[in-house]
Design an enzyme around this catalytic site. Sequence first.
Site, short mmCIF file in Angstrom:
data_model
loop_
_atom_site.label_atom_id
_atom_site.label_comp_id
_atom_site.label_asym_id
_atom_site.label_seq_id
_atom_site.Cartn_x
_atom_site.Cartn_y
_atom_site.Cartn_z
N LYS A 107 3.87 15.93 -28.93
CA LYS A 107 4.27 15.76 -30.57
C LYS A 107 5.64 16.50 -30.66
CE LYS A 107 0.50 13.95 -32.48
NZ LYS A 107 0.44 12.67 -33.25
N GLU A 164 6.70 6.98 -29.40
CA GLU A 164 5.75 6.49 -30.37
C GLU A 164 5.95 6.51 -31.93
OE1 GLU A 164 1.15 7.29 -31.50
OE2 GLU A 164 1.69 7.56 -29.52
N ASP A 190 2.48 2.99 -34.03
CA ASP A 190 0.97 3.27 -34.46
C ASP A 190 0.94 3.37 -35.77
OD1 ASP A 190 -1.28 4.76 -34.85
OD2 ASP A 190 -0.39 6.77 -34.25
N LYS A 214 -6.40 2.23 -32.86
CA LYS A 214 -7.55 3.00 -32.91
C LYS A 214 -8.60 2.42 -33.87
CE LYS A 214 -4.01 6.90 -33.41
NZ LYS A 214 -3.46 8.01 -34.34
#
Length: 334
Positions: A107, A164, A190, A214
């Site tokens: 992250k 990402e 994403d 997801k």
Amino acid sequence: MIPALADLLDTARVVALPLATRFRGVDVREALLIEGPNGWAEFSPFVEYPDAEASTWLAAAIDFGWSAQPEARRKTVQVNATVPAVAAARVDAVLARFPGCRTAKVKVAESGQVLAEDVARVRAVREAMGPEGRIRVDANGAWNVDEAEHAIHALAPFDLEYAEQPCGSVAELAELRRRVKYMGIPIAADESVRKAADPLAVARAGAADLVVIKAQPLGGIRRALDIVAEAGLPAVVSSALDTAVGLAQGAMLAASLPDLEHDCGLGTGALFTDDVAELIPVDGAVPAHRVVPDPARLDRLAASEDRRDWWLDRLSRCHAVLSENGVRATRPER
């Protein structure tokens, strides 16, 4: 067809899972679990999401608990380690929770932090994993195009697998991809897929090299598979900080993909100090099958009464949204 609200409320269990490290701004992850004829399912949209968005997560839970799922093509799924926005000195301890993982998602762009902290964290991950390790970074759309370009230049020496969601919008992703293409660092989308009114817009715009999918936010396994097929891009299956029940749904999605080139973000159960069932990486992989919550763990991890009431009320509202959208309620045989 959706189950009647009474059937959902009848088995609903609200849990609060403690995290080993603060992640996405929380120390405890709440989720609502329900049991359908085909097994347990999870409804856990983040608390700030409005009902219209959260209802898609409920549709995914109902699909998983009440419908047969696509045939699996593999029994296990390779997963990545997930490194929150921790200080570089804590990286080794985080990675130790993901035994055997050959890939790490790091992250970056955390609110209140600076690029130098991101660089130090990614450097620590590279040093820990060695030259063979794969490193991807995730900015959750926090940078503008110039910031993202600068950051990717600064992080490029650590041999990134991909970046990402470095920017928030599809237009920004397309511009950034054009600017950094010569560097050979792919761009993954994403939020531009799972939170978009049109999840295929990013593919049509040529704004990404791969998509992150997801199961819960996209409405279930079948819907996610359809999006991947229509996008025509490689896919990485990831989680939304799910319990073991939601992670099992993600693993079954990954196991159903025709092609799976990248390790998936389905090892996040290792970030919890306790869970409703065991689904953490072993030798860098997780099994692709349903799990059954341990009754003792459900009791131990039960949320407070006021939080339980909050989630049950949310479940009721989202059920109403689905009903208003023309999905008819029924009482399935058990």
